[in-house]
Design a protein around this motif. Structure first.
Motif, PDB file in Angstrom:
ATOM      1  N   SER A  28      27.802 -45.018  31.662  1.00  0.00           N
ATOM      2  CA  SER A  28      28.924 -44.972  32.590  1.00  0.00           C
ATOM      3  C   SER A  28      28.491 -45.395  33.986  1.00  0.00           C
ATOM      4  O   SER A  28      29.149 -46.194  34.644  1.00  0.00           O
ATOM      5  CB  SER A  28      29.508 -43.547  32.620  1.00  0.00           C
ATOM      6  N   VAL A  29      27.355 -44.871  34.438  1.00  0.00           N
ATOM      7  CA  VAL A  29      26.863 -45.203  35.777  1.00  0.00           C
ATOM      8  C   VAL A  29      26.497 -46.679  35.872  1.00  0.00           C
ATOM      9  O   VAL A  29      26.813 -47.349  36.856  1.00  0.00           O
ATOM     10  CB  VAL A  29      25.661 -44.317  36.139  1.00  0.00           C
ATOM     11  N   LEU A  30      25.859 -47.201  34.847  1.00  0.00           N
ATOM     12  CA  LEU A  30      25.444 -48.599  34.893  1.00  0.00           C
ATOM     13  C   LEU A  30      26.625 -49.554  34.833  1.00  0.00           C
ATOM     14  O   LEU A  30      26.615 -50.595  35.474  1.00  0.00           O
ATOM     15  CB  LEU A  30      24.473 -48.889  33.756  1.00  0.00           C
ATOM     16  N   HIS A  31      27.661 -49.214  34.086  1.00  0.00           N
ATOM     17  CA  HIS A  31      28.865 -50.042  34.102  1.00  0.00           C
ATOM     18  C   HIS A  31      29.527 -49.988  35.485  1.00  0.00           C
ATOM     19  O   HIS A  31      30.069 -50.992  35.962  1.00  0.00           O
ATOM     20  CB  HIS A  31      29.845 -49.574  33.032  1.00  0.00           C
ATOM     21  N   GLY A  32      29.485 -48.832  36.115  1.00  0.00           N
ATOM     22  CA  GLY A  32      29.990 -48.745  37.480  1.00  0.00           C
ATOM     23  C   GLY A  32      29.182 -49.601  38.437  1.00  0.00           C
ATOM     24  O   GLY A  32      29.728 -50.237  39.349  1.00  0.00           O
ATOM     25  N   LEU A  33      27.867 -49.645  38.240  1.00  0.00           N
ATOM     26  CA  LEU A  33      27.013 -50.502  39.052  1.00  0.00           C
ATOM     27  C   LEU A  33      27.340 -51.975  38.839  1.00  0.00           C
ATOM     28  O   LEU A  33      27.347 -52.770  39.793  1.00  0.00           O
ATOM     29  CB  LEU A  33      25.545 -50.245  38.709  1.00  0.00           C
ATOM     30  N   GLN A  34      27.601 -52.375  37.597  1.00  0.00           N
ATOM     31  CA  GLN A  34      27.946 -53.768  37.320  1.00  0.00           C
ATOM     32  C   GLN A  34      29.231 -54.163  38.036  1.00  0.00           C
ATOM     33  O   GLN A  34      29.325 -55.243  38.633  1.00  0.00           O
ATOM     34  CB  GLN A  34      28.088 -53.972  35.814  1.00  0.00           C
ATOM     35  N   ALA A  35      30.233 -53.288  37.991  1.00  0.00           N
ATOM     36  CA  ALA A  35      31.490 -53.579  38.676  1.00  0.00           C
ATOM     37  C   ALA A  35      31.294 -53.650  40.187  1.00  0.00           C
ATOM     38  O   ALA A  35      31.837 -54.536  40.862  1.00  0.00           O
ATOM     39  CB  ALA A  35      32.535 -52.515  38.328  1.00  0.00           C
ATOM     40  N   ASN A  36      30.512 -52.729  40.734  1.00  0.00           N
ATOM     41  CA  ASN A  36      30.261 -52.739  42.173  1.00  0.00           C
ATOM     42  C   ASN A  36      29.439 -53.947  42.597  1.00  0.00           C
ATOM     43  O   ASN A  36      29.599 -54.452  43.712  1.00  0.00           O
ATOM     44  CB  ASN A  36      29.563 -51.445  42.587  1.00  0.00           C
ATOM     45  N   ALA A  37      28.540 -54.402  41.730  1.00  0.00           N
ATOM     46  CA  ALA A  37      27.779 -55.608  42.044  1.00  0.00           C
ATOM     47  C   ALA A  37      28.707 -56.809  42.172  1.00  0.00           C
ATOM     48  O   ALA A  37      28.503 -57.689  43.023  1.00  0.00           O
ATOM     49  CB  ALA A  37      26.727 -55.855  40.968  1.00  0.00           C
ATOM     50  N   ALA A  38      29.759 -56.869  41.323  1.00  0.00           N
ATOM     51  CA  ALA A  38      30.734 -57.955  41.431  1.00  0.00           C
ATOM     52  C   ALA A  38      31.478 -57.877  42.762  1.00  0.00           C
ATOM     53  O   ALA A  38      31.692 -58.898  43.437  1.00  0.00           O
ATOM     54  CB  ALA A  38      31.718 -57.888  40.262  1.00  0.00           C
ATOM     55  N   HIS A  39      31.878 -56.679  43.167  1.00  0.00           N
ATOM     56  CA  HIS A  39      32.543 -56.520  44.466  1.00  0.00           C
ATOM     57  C   HIS A  39      31.624 -56.935  45.611  1.00  0.00           C
ATOM     58  O   HIS A  39      32.051 -57.611  46.557  1.00  0.00           O
ATOM     59  CB  HIS A  39      32.960 -55.058  44.654  1.00  0.00           C
ATOM     60  N   ARG A  40      30.363 -56.523  45.551  1.00  0.00           N
ATOM     61  CA  ARG A  40      29.437 -56.833  46.635  1.00  0.00           C
ATOM     62  C   ARG A  40      29.129 -58.332  46.674  1.00  0.00           C
ATOM     63  O   ARG A  40      28.988 -58.909  47.753  1.00  0.00           O
ATOM     64  CB  ARG A  40      28.166 -56.024  46.466  1.00  0.00           C
ATOM     65  N   ALA A  41      28.999 -58.967  45.508  1.00  0.00           N
ATOM     66  CA  ALA A  41      28.796 -60.419  45.474  1.00  0.00           C
ATOM     67  C   ALA A  41      30.007 -61.147  46.046  1.00  0.00           C
ATOM     68  O   ALA A  41      29.866 -62.142  46.774  1.00  0.00           O
ATOM     69  CB  ALA A  41      28.533 -60.872  44.037  1.00  0.00           C
ATOM     70  N   LEU A  42      31.201 -60.662  45.738  1.00  0.00           N
ATOM     71  CA  LEU A  42      32.416 -61.250  46.311  1.00  0.00           C
ATOM     72  C   LEU A  42      32.400 -61.135  47.826  1.00  0.00           C
ATOM     73  O   LEU A  42      32.772 -62.078  48.535  1.00  0.00           O
ATOM     74  CB  LEU A  42      33.651 -60.552  45.743  1.00  0.00           C
ATOM     75  N   SER A  43      31.978 -59.997  48.352  1.00  0.00           N
ATOM     76  CA  SER A  43      31.920 -59.797  49.800  1.00  0.00           C
ATOM     77  C   SER A  43      30.995 -60.823  50.451  1.00  0.00           C
ATOM     78  O   SER A  43      31.362 -61.473  51.438  1.00  0.00           O
ATOM     79  CB  SER A  43      31.434 -58.376  50.105  1.00  0.00           C
TER      80      SER A  43
END
Length: 483
Positions: A294-309
Motif C-alpha cells: 500500500s505504501v509503495l503504491h502510494g509512493l508510485q502515485a506521488n512520484a508521478a505528481h512530483r515528476a509532473l511538478s
C-alpha cells in the motif's frame, strides 16, 4: 531641581519618545505574538512542533529569495534561445549530480539520528554562505554560479529529508501526522507568499540583494534549528528501513556485510528493521513487508505528481515566455500559472488537514485521476484558462496526495522504522522531480505535445499504482487508522 524632576517623572520629550517607540514597536510585537499563537496552538507549542513550523517558514522564505535571484539571472535577463541553453546548463551542472547524490542523502542522514538539529542547522548555514558566494556571480552569470546553486539544491533537499524524519518526534497528543504536516506545509507556503514580493523589491535595487536577504534569513534559521527540543536528536526505538517489491510476500535476504565485531548485519530487501550490525532476533521485528504494498503504491502515485511538478515548472516557463497567455506579457503569464499552482497547493493542504487520514488510498487514486483528466483536457483544448486550471489542479492534487501518503506511512509503518521511511520516501520523490524537470527542458516548445507528455506522466503513475491502491482499500488494513 533633581528632586522635582524625579517627583514629576520624565519630561514631555522623553514621554513622547517612548510613546512613539511603543507605537512603532507594537505592530511588530503584535504580529510576532499572533504568529506564535497560531504556530503553537493545540499543543504544538508544548511538543515543539510550533518551533519546527516557524523554522520551515524561515526555510521557505530563504529558498524563494534564492529562486528569484537565480530566475532573474538564468532566465529573464537573456533572450529565449540563450535562456534555454542556460537553464539546460543549470540542469546539467546542478540537477544531474543531484540525481547521483539524492539516493545518498536519505541513508546518510538516516545514520545521523543523534544530530538532526545540527543537520538542519548545517543545511541552513550552508545556504547562507552559498548565497553570499552567488551574490558576486549572479550579475554576470558566470560558471561559478552553478556549483554554488548545486550546493543550495543539495542543502535544501537535505533539510527536507531531515524535516520529514523529525515531524513524528514532535506530534502533540491526539495530533495526526497528516495534520502536523499540513501545518508545516502551510507555514512554508505563507512565508513564500510574503517573501516573494519582498525579494522582487530587493531585485529592483540590485541583482545581489535577494541573495543578501536569503543569507540573513538562513542565518536566522541556523539559530532556530538549535531551539528545537532535544528529543529531535533521540534515536530511541528506531531502525533503518528498506523498500521491497510489494508483490513478494517474503523478503529475500541479500549477502550481509560483516561488522567490525564479525557479526552479520541484516540486509533484508524489505522495508523493515535491521541493518545496524546487531544479530537478528528470533522473532523478526514488525516490518513493512506486510504493509509495504500500500505504501509503495502510494509512493508510485506521488512520484508521478512530483515528476509532473518538475515538468510543468520548466516546460511552461519556456513555453509561456515564447508564447504568453492571450493578452499578457511573459512575466504576467508565468505569474498567473504560478499563483494558480500556489493557491491550489494551499487548498490541497487545507483539505488534507480536514480529511485527516480517512481513506488515504482512495484519496490518492482519486486525485491522480483528477490531475490526469485535467492534463488530457489541457492537451485537447489548450487555452489560457486550462493552463491556469492545470497549474491549480496539479498543486492541489500533489499536496493532497502527499498528505495522504504521510497518513499511510503513519498508519502502516511501525514506529521504530517510521522516521527512516520518511527520509527514504522523500529522497525518491525529489528524484522524480528531477526527472520531470529534465523532460521539461528537453521537450520542444509545442503546447499540445507538452500537455500530452504531462498526461502521459500521470497515466504511467496511474497504471502502476491505482489498481494496487484500490485493492488495498477494499482489503482494508489490520492497523488502526489514525484520527
Amino acid at each position: 531641581m533633581t528632586a522635582a524632576r524625579s517627583h514629576h517623572g520624565p519630561g514631555p520629550l522623553r514621554r513622547a519618545g517612548r510613546a512613539t517607540g511603543r507605537a512603532l514597536h507594537a505592530p511588530f510585537t503584535g504580529t510576532a505574538r499572533g504568529i506564535r499563537k497560531a504556530t503553537h496552538a493545540h499543543g504544538a507549542g508544548e511538543s515543539g512542533l510550533g518551533k519546527l513550523i516557524e523554522l520551515h517558514a524561515v526555510n521557505g522564505a530563504g529558498d524563494v529569495m534564492i529562486t528569484i535571484a537565480l530566475a532573474s539571472t538564468v532566465f529573464f535577463s537573456v533572450p529565449t534561445d540563450e535562456a534555454r541553453g542556460r537553464v539546460a546548463l543549470y540542469l546539467a551542472i546542478t540537477m544531474a549530480p543531484f540525481t547521483l547524490l539524492a539516493p545518498v542523502i536519505g541513508p546518510l542522514l538516516d545514520r545521523l539520528p543523534h544530530g538532526r538539529r545540527a543537520a538542519m542547522a548545517g543545511a541552513m548555514l550552508a545556504r547562507a554562505l552559498l548565497a553570499l558566494t552567488m551574490s558576486g556571480a549572479v550579475a554576470t552569470g558566470g560558471l561559478e554560479l552553478y556549483p554554488a546553486a548545486l550546493g543550495v539544491l543539495v542543502s535544501s533537499k537535505a533539510y527536507g529529508v531531515v524535516r520529514s524524519a523529525v515531524v513524528p518526534r514532535l506530534l502533540p497528543p491526539k495530533f495526526s501526522l497528516v495534520k502536523a504536516n499540513s501545518r508545516v506545509t502551510l507555514a512554508g507556503l505563507l512565508a513564500t507568499g510574503v517573501a516573494a514580493p519582498i525579494g522582487a523589491g530587493l531585485q529592483m535595487i540590485g541583482s545581489a540583494w535577494p541573495l543578501y536577504g536569503a543569507c540573513a534569513i538562513f542565518v536566522t534559521g541556523t539559530f532556530l534549528a538549535f531551539t528545537l527540543p532535544h528529543k529531535v536528536d533521540s534515536a530511541k526505538g528506531e531502525r533503518r528501513a528498506r523498500l521491497i517489491d510489494p508483490h513478494h510476500e517474503e523478503a529475500v535476504p541479500r549477502p550481509a556485510p560483516r561488522t567490525a565485531g564479525g557479526r552479520t548485519g541484516s540486509t533484508w530487501a524489505g522495508l523493515r528493521g535491521g541493518g545496524n550490525g546487531e544479530r537478528p532476533p528470533k522473532e523478526r521485528p514488525p516490518g513493512l513487508r506486510s504493509v509495504g504494498g500500500s505504501v509503495l503504491h502510494g509512493l508510485q502515485a506521488n512520484a508521478a505528481h512530483r515528476a509532473l511538478s518538475g515538468f510543468l515548472i520548466f516546460f511552461l516557463a519556456f513555453l509561456l515566455r515564447e508564447h504568453p497567455l492571450a493578452g499578457q506579457s511573459a512575466a504576467v503569464s508565468l505569474g498567473i500559472v504560478g499563483v494558480a499552482a500556489g493557491v491550489g497547493n494551499a487548498c490541497g493542504t487545507a483539505v488534507g488537514s480536514w480529511l485527516r487520514a480517512r481513506g488515504p488510498e482512495v484519496i490518492i487514486a482519486t486525485v491522480l485521476g483528477l490531475a490526469l483528466g485535467m492534463a488530457v483536457l489541457a492537451a485537447v483544448f489548450f487555452s489560457t484558462v486550462l493552463v491556469a486550471a492545470l497549474g491549480a489542479v496539479a498543486g492541489f492534487t500533489q499536496a493532497l496526495s502527499k498528505l495522504s501518503l504521510d497518513a499511510m506511512i503513519q498508519r502502516d509503518v511501525p514506529e521504530e522504522v517510521r522516521t527512516s521511511a520518511f527520509a527514504r520516501s522523500e529522497t525518491l520523490l525529489q528524484m522524480a522531480w528531477v526527472v520531470g524537470g529534465g523532460i521539461g527542458i528537453a521537450l520542444p516548445l509545442n503546447a499540445v505535445l507538452g500537455m500530452s507528455v504531462a498526461a502521459g506522466i500521470l497515466a504511467l503513475g496511474a497504471a502502476t499504482s491505482v489498481r494496487g491502491l484500490l485493492g488495498a482499500a477494499r482489503r482494508g488494513t489490520p492497523h488502526p487508522r489514525v484520527a
